[in-house]
Design an enzyme around this catalytic site. Sequence first.
Site, PDB file in Angstrom:
ATOM      1  N   SER A  25      42.059  40.051  45.171  1.00  0.00           N
ATOM      2  CA  SER A  25      41.391  41.511  45.257  1.00  0.00           C
ATOM      3  C   SER A  25      40.429  41.579  44.303  1.00  0.00           C
ATOM      4  CB  SER A  25      42.454  42.476  44.952  1.00  0.00           C
ATOM      5  OG  SER A  25      42.033  43.675  44.780  1.00  0.00           O
TER       6      SER A  25
ATOM      7  N   TYR B 207      49.543  45.797  40.649  1.00  0.00           N
ATOM      8  CA  TYR B 207      48.750  45.084  41.453  1.00  0.00           C
ATOM      9  C   TYR B 207      47.719  44.324  41.030  1.00  0.00           C
ATOM     10  CZ  TYR B 207      46.235  44.440  45.810  1.00  0.00           C
ATOM     11  OH  TYR B 207      45.551  43.887  47.031  1.00  0.00           O
TER      12      TYR B 207
END
Length: 248
Positions: free
Chosen positions: A141, A154
Amino acid sequence: MRLAGKVAIVTGASSGIGRAIALAYAREGAAVVVAARDAARAGEVVDAIQAASGTAHFVEAHVEDVASCRALVARTVELHGRLDVLVNNAGILDAGPTEDVDEAAFDRSVAINVKGPFFIGQAAIPHMLEQGGGVIVNLSSQLATNGFPNLALYSLTKGAIHTLTRAWCAEYGRRGVRVVTLAPGTTETPMTEARRSDPDARAIMLGRIPASRFGRPDDLAAAAVVLASDEAAWVHGTSLLVDGGQSV
């Protein structure tokens, strides 16, 4: 047909980016193992591939479980005799302030986002070495390198994926296994729906994207095809940001 004759595993392939990658790989000629925990939705992906004259099989996989990771790879080799491409896509996003993260949430995120890719790769790499090469595409990401409030957990797990890609490149690149990271920006998937549905969060996120829109799963699938193909033969150990400029 850039992936003709190749066998690919795509984890988390029942929805979102994983689904788009599985469909795109099949269109490009790969035999695709649709790995997911949701048999019904994964079956829809298999049906769509087969309806378009592609080759696909569903294998149930729980990536937080090491035995399931190993069984996934073993079943793929049993079905097709080889494994050319592994896409470590399965993941979860557990959002919230750092002070609210409990041990169970931490362990679950690490198990799915880090432990799963590591042990599936561990099972896949020996087969790739034996056959003379292969490609691993790890999904990370843009949040691995760019901070955003309430997403520390995350970001932590996706940062680990960047590091894993680099480590595997150093360890196996000379032996024919090419490892790369694909790092999406905010994409229209079920994982991001809650944040995209919040008017304040949506405005902030869109304000950070020069392309003025969220990504679509097909945006990532197109990049994943190139990364897995021989066209990217000299792309090793690096990360490709596909984020509409969000990281800028």
